[in-house]
Design a protein around this motif. Sequence first.
Motif, short mmCIF file in Angstrom:
data_model
loop_
_atom_site.label_atom_id
_atom_site.label_comp_id
_atom_site.label_asym_id
_atom_site.label_seq_id
_atom_site.Cartn_x
_atom_site.Cartn_y
_atom_site.Cartn_z
N ALA A 181 0.82 -1.22 0.00
CA ALA A 181 0.00 0.00 0.00
C ALA A 181 0.85 1.27 0.00
N TYR A 182 2.06 1.17 0.55
CA TYR A 182 2.90 2.36 0.62
C TYR A 182 3.33 2.87 -0.75
N LEU A 183 3.21 2.04 -1.79
CA LEU A 183 3.54 2.50 -3.14
C LEU A 183 2.59 3.60 -3.61
N ASN A 184 1.42 3.69 -2.96
CA ASN A 184 0.45 4.72 -3.34
C ASN A 184 0.73 6.06 -2.66
N HIS A 185 1.73 6.11 -1.81
CA HIS A 185 2.05 7.38 -1.15
C HIS A 185 2.46 8.39 -2.23
N ALA A 232 4.53 10.77 -2.40
CA ALA A 232 5.97 11.00 -2.55
C ALA A 232 6.63 9.88 -3.34
N ILE A 233 6.12 8.66 -3.23
CA ILE A 233 6.67 7.54 -3.98
C ILE A 233 6.14 7.55 -5.40
N GLU A 234 4.86 7.80 -5.56
CA GLU A 234 4.28 7.87 -6.92
C GLU A 234 4.99 8.93 -7.75
N ALA A 235 5.39 10.02 -7.12
CA ALA A 235 6.04 11.11 -7.84
C ALA A 235 7.42 10.72 -8.37
N LEU A 236 8.01 9.67 -7.79
CA LEU A 236 9.34 9.23 -8.22
C LEU A 236 9.30 8.33 -9.45
N GLY A 237 8.11 7.88 -9.83
CA GLY A 237 7.97 7.15 -11.08
C GLY A 237 8.12 5.65 -10.98
N GLN A 238 7.98 4.99 -12.13
CA GLN A 238 7.95 3.54 -12.21
C GLN A 238 9.26 2.88 -11.82
N THR A 239 10.37 3.53 -12.11
CA THR A 239 11.66 2.91 -11.79
C THR A 239 11.80 2.66 -10.29
N VAL A 240 11.41 3.63 -9.49
CA VAL A 240 11.47 3.47 -8.03
C VAL A 240 10.43 2.46 -7.55
N THR A 241 9.27 2.49 -8.16
CA THR A 241 8.23 1.53 -7.79
C THR A 241 8.70 0.10 -8.04
N HIS A 242 9.33 -0.13 -9.19
CA HIS A 242 9.85 -1.46 -9.49
C HIS A 242 10.97 -1.85 -8.51
N ARG A 243 11.81 -0.89 -8.16
CA ARG A 243 12.90 -1.20 -7.24
C ARG A 243 12.36 -1.58 -5.87
N LEU A 244 11.37 -0.85 -5.38
CA LEU A 244 10.78 -1.18 -4.08
C LEU A 244 10.06 -2.52 -4.13
N TYR A 294 14.56 3.56 2.45
CA TYR A 294 15.72 4.44 2.48
C TYR A 294 16.65 4.18 1.29
N SER A 295 16.79 2.89 0.92
CA SER A 295 17.67 2.54 -0.20
C SER A 295 17.17 3.08 -1.53
N ALA A 296 15.86 3.37 -1.59
CA ALA A 296 15.29 3.92 -2.82
C ALA A 296 15.20 5.44 -2.78
N GLY A 297 15.81 6.05 -1.76
CA GLY A 297 15.86 7.50 -1.68
C GLY A 297 14.64 8.15 -1.07
N ILE A 298 13.86 7.40 -0.31
CA ILE A 298 12.67 7.95 0.31
C ILE A 298 13.06 8.74 1.55
N GLY A 299 12.53 9.95 1.69
CA GLY A 299 12.90 10.84 2.79
C GLY A 299 12.31 10.42 4.12
N GLU A 300 12.86 11.00 5.18
CA GLU A 300 12.47 10.62 6.55
C GLU A 300 11.01 10.93 6.85
N THR A 301 10.51 12.05 6.35
CA THR A 301 9.11 12.39 6.62
C THR A 301 8.17 11.35 6.02
N THR A 302 8.46 10.97 4.78
CA THR A 302 7.63 9.94 4.11
C THR A 302 7.77 8.60 4.83
#
Length: 325
Positions: free
Chosen positions: A59-63, A65-77, A265-273
């Motif tokens: 479910a966190y993929l719908n956040h 801040a993550i959606e804004a990073l695009g498909q590459t980050v979604t696939h990595r997570l 964190y490995s995918a560059g997600i910030g502390e607030t998110t």
Amino acid sequence: MTAPIVAPIDPPVSRALRFTLGDWNNRASVRTSEHDYLLPPDLEQQLETRHWFPPGFLAYLNHPAIEALGQTVTHRLSSNHLVYFLDYTTLLEHRIVNRSVETIIHGELKVHIPSRMKTAALQLYTDEGYHALFSNSLAEQIARFYGISLRPVMPHRITRLNTLLDHAPETHRALAWFLVGFVSETIIAKELLDVCRDNLVSSVRAMLRDHLADEARHSRYFSEVFHYLWLTLNNRQRMFAARLLLDIIRIFFEADERWLRESLYSAGIGETTLTEILGGLTTPQATLQRTRSGADATLQALKKAGFFDLSYNQQLFMKAGLIDG
């Protein structure tokens, strides 16, 4: 005051309890599967429309801040989660489920073991070794593809189960091991069924479907053995089993905060998110919702065995919010 429990020492084998894995020689994936579980040559093309792991489970993929990073980050997570799940599966099959099966095979439960039950247990043991093998093989390939180096990790669930088992009284230790296997196998069958409904990378889908085909039979087997065993337990064993089953079921739906934090964190997600995501996953309400949804097959197996015919068990699980009155 709890009503006294009367249980026969060695119940006859009911015709409804077959204790077999069916036509195992011609159906078990270790015997019949033709899949090699290798990443497909058109992987990049597949990832345009397919997933590593169902987004509905993450479910966190719908956040935003993550959606804004695009498909590459979604696939990595998603790949992080899949590798974690496969590494966890390898550990679970070897260290937990097969240890649970050994209590049946080697008479540790101190009850008469019908020959069909023992034969099926040996077959199931073989299946679980193969599941560990193909889970590890696929995890290695995905980890190399993405350069995932922080593995294998010790999953929170495995740590919690080991602690629970270590603290079980010696007189009930074999029973505790069996109950952990029972819960695991009845939960994973439903979990794999839900996962396989998604449009996944072809090799991932093939592996999970082979795993599901086996686990559906394992779930029925463990449910039958639990039913058989439940009839043999005395008052003290049943009280211990009821409380332990509740603890085991809860453990299976706790979030692994440490691992998820590292993955994000490995995918560059910030502390607030990170804080927002973890906060939403770890509330008592969120954990209870996951438990009620994911443990349905386990609860149904308990009901079929007559577990909830005892008012103590019914009240215990109602108070925990797992069943309704």
